[in-house]
Design an enzyme around this catalytic site. Sequence first.
Site, short mmCIF file in Angstrom:
data_model
loop_
_atom_site.label_atom_id
_atom_site.label_comp_id
_atom_site.label_asym_id
_atom_site.label_seq_id
_atom_site.Cartn_x
_atom_site.Cartn_y
_atom_site.Cartn_z
N VAL A 172 0.82 -1.21 0.00
CA VAL A 172 0.00 0.00 0.00
C VAL A 172 0.86 1.26 0.00
CG1 VAL A 172 -2.06 -1.02 1.02
CG2 VAL A 172 -0.24 -0.18 2.52
N CYS A 173 2.12 1.12 -0.38
CA CYS A 173 3.01 2.27 -0.45
C CYS A 173 3.23 2.67 -1.90
CB CYS A 173 4.35 1.95 0.21
SG CYS A 173 5.37 3.42 0.45
N ILE A 174 3.13 3.95 -2.18
CA ILE A 174 3.31 4.44 -3.56
C ILE A 174 4.44 5.47 -3.62
CG2 ILE A 174 0.97 3.93 -4.33
CD1 ILE A 174 0.23 6.84 -3.75
N THR A 175 5.39 5.36 -2.69
CA THR A 175 6.51 6.30 -2.65
C THR A 175 7.27 6.34 -3.96
OG1 THR A 175 6.77 6.03 -0.26
CG2 THR A 175 8.68 6.85 -1.47
#
Length: 325
Positions: A172-175
């Site tokens: 769920v990380c879009i860094t």
Amino acid sequence: MEIFDYDNILLLPRKCRVESRSECDASVELGRQRFRIPVVPANMKTVVDESICVWLAQNSYFYVMHRFDLDNVQFVKNMKARGLYASISLGVKKPDYDTVDQLLALGLVPDYITIDIAHGHADSVKNMIGYLKEKMPTVFIIAGNVATPEAVIDLENWGADATKVGIGPGKVCITKLKTGFGTGGWQLSAVKWCARVATKPIIADGGIHEHGDIAKSIRFGATMVMIGSMLAGHEESPGKSVEVDGKLYKEYYGSASDFNKGEYKHVEGKRILEPVKGKLADTLIEMEQDVQSSISYSGGKRLMDIRKVNYVTLGGDNAGEHLLM
């Protein structure tokens, strides 16, 4: 430098030396405690809450309580009253320093503090580590998150007792999409790269999709892995329950998402729905059994025996067998 991730590495078995996989010891030491498995649930609002942390501590699992909308002082007080270890998260802003001062005023010292910010190779982290070392010299400090050997060296020199490696590899990380930076797609290489210079434990944070990825993390130098999505979506999980077409889901969102922040500002996370998986205890037992199996395939009896095995890289320019690298 080799670039690879969990999905294109396989470990090579060695002669089995146990009669039963149950003979293998999957436990790991971190600080003054020994834990059943080298796994810690991610310190996220949709993965852990106080009741889950109590259960984890009572059953010899490691936990790190999240730092969002939480009274850390009351949490530490509650855990100590139960005779359990206390493991909390802090940021690096004034309210976090105030929390440290409030704990000290009450004579409360957590066993573990995780300094938890998105880009942990920062002077703000250095300052917080220094403050904790001065005020709470006995606390075990985990600091992160970082992605490079230089960062690991600095954090260790600043006083961190363990370093959390991984920027943006989580589900769920879009860094990497929002910033162009991170370890998404090469997290396992980052763990290997960082572990080569580390003199203290590495916690591999993010990118774990299968139980076998735990063994791969250990092989390349991690002492423990932090897992979010696979430990979210359980019956006990604090995420909101959502029914879609007659099937039950739990929400799971990143700490840098607008759902967690409450506003759309510097967003580097997203929200997804995880199918409800059953009981958390059952998943953790299965993980322990799978790690025991990994140890048996390594030809050993203890967790760190996994570090002795060779591996193969599947596909790409680095494809081939690698001997004890």
